[in-house]
Scaffold this active site. Structure first.
Site, PDB file in Angstrom:
ATOM      1  N   HIS A 125       0.832  -1.198   0.000  1.00  0.00           N
ATOM      2  CA  HIS A 125       0.000   0.000   0.000  1.00  0.00           C
ATOM      3  C   HIS A 125       0.872   1.255   0.000  1.00  0.00           C
ATOM      4  CE1 HIS A 125      -3.142  -2.893   1.399  1.00  0.00           C
ATOM      5  NE2 HIS A 125      -3.898  -2.142   0.606  1.00  0.00           N
ATOM      6  N   ASN A 126       1.462   1.525  -1.136  1.00  0.00           N
ATOM      7  CA  ASN A 126       2.300   2.706  -1.321  1.00  0.00           C
ATOM      8  C   ASN A 126       1.843   3.453  -2.569  1.00  0.00           C
ATOM      9  OD1 ASN A 126       3.373   1.142  -3.487  1.00  0.00           O
ATOM     10  ND2 ASN A 126       4.768   0.161  -2.014  1.00  0.00           N
ATOM     11  N   SER A 127       2.595   4.451  -2.988  1.00  0.00           N
ATOM     12  CA  SER A 127       2.153   5.256  -4.132  1.00  0.00           C
ATOM     13  C   SER A 127       2.215   4.477  -5.439  1.00  0.00           C
ATOM     14  CB  SER A 127       2.992   6.538  -4.236  1.00  0.00           C
ATOM     15  OG  SER A 127       4.339   6.237  -4.567  1.00  0.00           O
ATOM     16  N   THR A 128       3.002   3.418  -5.493  1.00  0.00           N
ATOM     17  CA  THR A 128       3.015   2.586  -6.708  1.00  0.00           C
ATOM     18  C   THR A 128       1.662   1.889  -6.866  1.00  0.00           C
ATOM     19  OG1 THR A 128       5.382   2.201  -6.430  1.00  0.00           O
ATOM     20  CG2 THR A 128       4.200   0.700  -7.895  1.00  0.00           C
ATOM     21  N   HIS A 129       1.096   1.403  -5.764  1.00  0.00           N
ATOM     22  CA  HIS A 129      -0.244   0.815  -5.823  1.00  0.00           C
ATOM     23  C   HIS A 129      -1.266   1.873  -6.247  1.00  0.00           C
ATOM     24  CE1 HIS A 129      -3.953  -1.222  -4.763  1.00  0.00           C
ATOM     25  NE2 HIS A 129      -4.212  -0.296  -3.839  1.00  0.00           N
ATOM     26  N   HIS A 178      -7.200   6.972  -2.961  1.00  0.00           N
ATOM     27  CA  HIS A 178      -8.002   5.942  -2.282  1.00  0.00           C
ATOM     28  C   HIS A 178      -7.275   5.232  -1.147  1.00  0.00           C
ATOM     29  CE1 HIS A 178      -5.741   2.904  -4.538  1.00  0.00           C
ATOM     30  NE2 HIS A 178      -6.309   1.997  -3.762  1.00  0.00           N
ATOM     31  N   ASP A 224      -8.880  -1.508  -7.998  1.00  0.00           N
ATOM     32  CA  ASP A 224      -8.160  -1.662  -6.733  1.00  0.00           C
ATOM     33  C   ASP A 224      -7.569  -3.057  -6.565  1.00  0.00           C
ATOM     34  OD1 ASP A 224      -7.202  -0.916  -4.230  1.00  0.00           O
ATOM     35  OD2 ASP A 224      -9.038  -1.546  -3.213  1.00  0.00           O
ATOM     36  N   GLN A 263      -3.506 -16.952  -3.108  1.00  0.00           N
ATOM     37  CA  GLN A 263      -3.942 -16.307  -4.352  1.00  0.00           C
ATOM     38  C   GLN A 263      -5.148 -17.027  -4.965  1.00  0.00           C
ATOM     39  OE1 GLN A 263      -2.762 -13.372  -6.003  1.00  0.00           O
ATOM     40  NE2 GLN A 263      -2.062 -13.161  -3.881  1.00  0.00           N
TER      41      GLN A 263
END
Length: 886
Positions: A609-613, A649, A780, A832
């Protein structure tokens, strides 16, 4: 009187006489006498006999000698020559049971059809020949030997009249010579009548010579014949043919005809009955089903059950559980919500029974459905479609209501009690007086109406059903109506832990029954980086961004060249493409500053959950907005709101789940009352940061009304990413968007194009809201739909973040939300597979049906296959060891 020896006096006093001499001429004179008056011709209308039978009756007829066909002697009466049959002669009936002493006495037979025991009466046969000859006589005497009742007709009109009168099971038509009539035309005429459905029609065809090729039987079948009989006047050959038909086709048709009684019972049954094929294609519904669901039979027969709208009140896995049960040949019984044609959801008690058919396999499913409610509630649910049905049933309902009170006192309808006068026990009346006042309140909430209907339904229900309804009421009084309930964790710990961790917002209690509070996990924002003006995009970044409109765009390469700050650069490119600055009436510098502030509040120390996501979700959202149907369904404001929502988000995400924050008693959890903690924080912080300084306030130049509309749309989309409402959003999208559009596309009266469908969506803001929610939800969690290498990287990152949370939970003594995410034991492929099975597949099937995303669905299939391969090999890592070495 000059008549031939074959004489019959009818009940009306009319004398029928027929010369018995056989002639090659196709003519015969029949003389009918009444009193002293002699009349010529067959049909006579007199005062003494209003209707003369169209069939002449023989009381006796001698069988032919064994040496050969019977020769008839020429007889004359009064100088009048009696020749062969006149064209006016309609038919001849032989009552074989009295034709001779050697005739076989007709008898009935018992036939078993399932649990039904039927009585089969003597077979009736109709012979249709142009003239009497050896072949017609052969069948005549064969009927005599078999004990059948036989009629002979010589013309089409007389054949139809006789068949409509007697409904023979077997019809034999002379197909040897078209000189006198067309046999196929006669067959078609008979088949055109409703009564011929269960009749076997036999064609007598001429014998072929040894050197002549036998003709095809297909033309006969097309004309309506069932069999052909090669010309053979032997009584034994004719007898064998008829007996085989009786024990074959006639017996089968007799059993089928008995089904009419069953269908009559079904048509008058008060329970709704639905019969489907093994593939769930509707084959039959009874009138009670039509009334209950509001459909006409023609709208349902031939449709798959999946084509009909489903109620969103059922748990997501209910249909799967039902199918699993009945596919094994077991009967399923339970409570199910169905959606009527009007859109109302009604609760039914359903019993589904598999029926074994051809090949010993399940060929049908029979569903019995009952709606338990009073007449008043029926009128509310069925409206005008059922009002006339129940207006006369009040007395019966009241009677059964009173009987139901003694069976189950807790389930008595209040209105029934208060209407029973002195017959109702006073104790019960006092007991329910307060409840009666509650029921009389005009509470209009839909769930209140449902609960009231169920309470009333218990009145006439057996104890087992009433108890089941009690359990239903317990479920309805909970708040998590859309969250599927899993089995025990031993069955699938990966799925159970994953779902529990993502969808549970409630606090987990420790053994001491006290909530554990920890230090505030919300990092300080007092030292925000000062926005820098970006004059030029470096060439290496610009080159990467040339491919940003492709779904296979590699966000990790952009992360690497931007030093883990891909959001600003991708945001500038995407926002420019969609005209965000123009819509907001803000400068590019303001937009750049805003993107920098937002990205600065994403934490690079989070593995996932960082800016790449955030950049990845922004890229997916922009990709979806470019699809034709999505673009046509949304306004420019919706597009801007979606891009901003994707950008913010997960801002300031701590790398922990909502359940962790609630269990830890963090300040965020306390602030937002343990409800949608992170999602509420993301939106609140984003608007705080945006409006804090005019240098990066992208909303400063739009009017108040537009801002409020835009703000509400952004908040709604970000809150939609909260997983506790996942199934609610997906179910609403399927029922409100997918199914109506599918019915329009398959409608035979459909006119217009896709643009008209999307234009219709624009007319309903609620539908636009559902599309925006579904779009950001899919964006998302689109990782499993990315190319395999990107999918593997994202899987590793989210797993590492969950591993870190489990480690911290153990260190702090908190409840472990997802125990399977232990870095020492976790199988990433299994996690997964569970995530895809439980959350991804259905959601992306629905989104693909709307937006048309074949590339994504292909990636999803390939990636799922990758994880299954690893799981089958008991490999717990992201790749096979050989791939890791490479």
């Amino acid at each position: 009187m000059g008549c031939a020896p074959s004489i019959h006096v009818s009940h009306s006093g009319v004398i029928y006489c027929r010369d018995s001499e056989e002639s090659n001429s196709p003519h015969q004179t029949t003389t009918i006498s009444q009193g002293t008056t002699t009349l010529h011709g067959l049909f006579v209308k007199t005062d003494a006999a209003d209707s003369i039978p169209s069939v002449l009756a023989y009381q006796s007829r001698q069988p032919p000698p064994s040496s050969g066909p019977r020769r008839k002697e020429r007889r004359e009466s009064g100088g009048a020559s009696a020749r062969s049959r006149t064209p006016h002669c309609c038919s001849v009936e032989a009552e074989t049971q009295t034709s001779s002493s050697s005739a076989k006495q007709s008898s009935t037979a018992e036939v078993q059809v399932g649990p039904m025991r039927l009585t089969q009466y003597p077979i009736q046969v109709l012979l249709i020949f142009a003239k009497e000859d050896n072949q017609s006589n052969g069948f005549w005497w064969a009927c005599d030997r078999a004990g059948y009742r036989c009629n002979v007709a010589w013309t089409l009109e007389s054949a139809l009249e006789c068949f409509l009168d007697k409904h023979q099971e077997i019809i034999v038509i002379d197909h040897r010579n078209s000189k006198y009539f067309d046999a196929e035309d006669i067959c078609r005429s008979i088949r055109a009548t409703e009564l011929s459905e269960h009749t076997v029609i036999l064609a007598v065809v001429p014998r072929t010579s040894a050197d002549q090729e036998e003709t095809s039987v297909l033309p006969l079948l097309d004309a309506g014949f069932d069999r052909q009989f090669m010309e053979n006047s032997s009584i034994t050959a004719c007898y064998n043919e008829l007996v085989q038909i009786e024990h074959g086709e006639v017996r089968s048709q007799f059993k089928l005809r008995a089904c009419n009684a069953v269908f009559t019972a079904l048509d008058h049954c008060q329970e709704a009955v639905e019969i489907t094929s093994e593939d769930h294609v509707i084959q039959y519904v009874n009138p009670a089903f039509e009334r209950m669901m509001g459909y006409c039979k023609g709208e349902l027969i031939g449709k798959e059950l999946t084509e009909l709208p489903k109620s969103d009140k059922n748990s997501a896995d209910l249909l799967d559980n039902i199918n699993t049960f009945i596919k094994k040949g077991k009967e399923w019984q339970g409570v199910y919500y169905a959606r009527r044609k009007s859109g109302d959801s009604i609760q039914q008690h359903v019993r589904i029974t598999p029926v074994v058919g051809q090949g010993g396999k399940i060929r049908h499913f029979v569903s019995l459905k009952r709606l338990h409610c009073t007449n008043e509630n029926n009128k509310q649910l069925y409206k005008s479609h059922r009002e006339d049905k129940y207006t006369g049933d009040n007395s019966q309902s009241e009677s059964s209501s009173y009987k139901g009170k003694n069976r189950r006192k807790d389930s008595v309808d209040i209105k029934s009690i208060t209407s029973q006068s002195s017959d109702a026990p006073s104790l019960q009346t006092r007991r329910y007086s307060s409840m009666a006042r509650i029921h009389s309140m005009t509470i209009e909430a839909p769930i209140t109406k449902v609960i009231n209907i169920i309470n009333a339904a218990q009145e006439n229900s057996p104890i087992t059903v009433a108890e089941a309804l009690d359990r239903v009421l317990e479920i309805l009084r909970t708040t998590e109506l859309y969250s599927p309930q899993l089995g025990t964790k031993d069955e699938d710990p990966h799925t159970s832990d994953l779902v529990g961790g993502l969808m549970n917002d409630g606090l987990r209690r420790l053994s001491g029954n006290e909530y554990v509070f920890s230090k505030n996990m919300n990092p300080s924002h007092s030292h925000l980086p000062v926005p820098n003006t970006i004059s030029d995009v470096p060439p290496c970044i610009a080159q990467l961004l040339e491919n940003e409109e492709s779904w296979d765009f590699n966000i990790f390469e952009l992360e690497a060249v931007t030093n883990k700050r891909p959001l600003v650069y991708l945001g500038l490119k995407v926002f420019a493409r969609f005209g965000v600055s123009e819509f907001l009436n803000c400068s590019e510098a303001t937009l750049r500053a805003w993107l920098q502030v937002i990205e600065a509040n994403y934490h690079s120390f989070n593995s996932y959950h960082n800016s790449t996501h955030a950049a990845d979700v922004l890229h997916a959202t922009a990709f979806f907005l470019g699809k034709e149907r999505v673009k046509g369904s949304l306004d420019h404001l919706d597009e801007v709101a979606a891009l901003i929502a994707a950008t913010i988000h997960d801002v300031d995400h701590p790398g922990r789940t909502n359940s962790f924050l609630c269990n830890a008693g963090s300040e965020l959890a306390v602030l937002y009352n343990d409800t949608a903690v992170l999602e509420s924080h993301h939106t609140a912080l984003a608007f705080q940061l945006t409006t804090k300084d005019s240098k990066y306030n992208i909303f400063k130049n739009i009017d108040r009304n537009r801002y409020r509309t835009l703000r509400q749309a952004i908040i709604d989309m970000v809150l939609a990413t909260e997983m506790t409402k996942h199934f609610e959003h997906v179910n609403k999208f399927v029922n409100s968007i997918n199914k109506p559009m599918a019915s329009e596309e398959t409608s035979p009266h459909r006119e217009g194009s896709n643009s008209e469908c999307t234009a219709n969506i624009k007319n309903f803001p609620d539908n636009q809201t559902l599309i925006k929610r579904m779009m950001i939800k899919c964006a998302d969690v689109a990782n499993p739909c990315r190319p395999l290498e990107l999918c593997i990287e994202w899987a590793g990152r989210i797993s590492e973040e969950y591993f870190a949370q489990t480690d911290e939970e153990k260190r702090q003594g908190l409840p472990v939300v997802m125990p399977v995410f232990d870095r020492n034991t976790c199988s990433i492929p299994k996690s997964q597979i569970s995530f895809i099975d439980y959350f991804i597949t259905d959601m992306f099937d629905a989104w693909d049906a709307f937006a048309h995303l074949p590339v994504l669905m292909q990636h999803l299939a390939n990636n799922y296959k990758h994880w299954k391969t690893l799981d089958d090999l008991k490999c717990k890592s992201l790749r096979l060891p050989s791939e890791n070495n490479n």
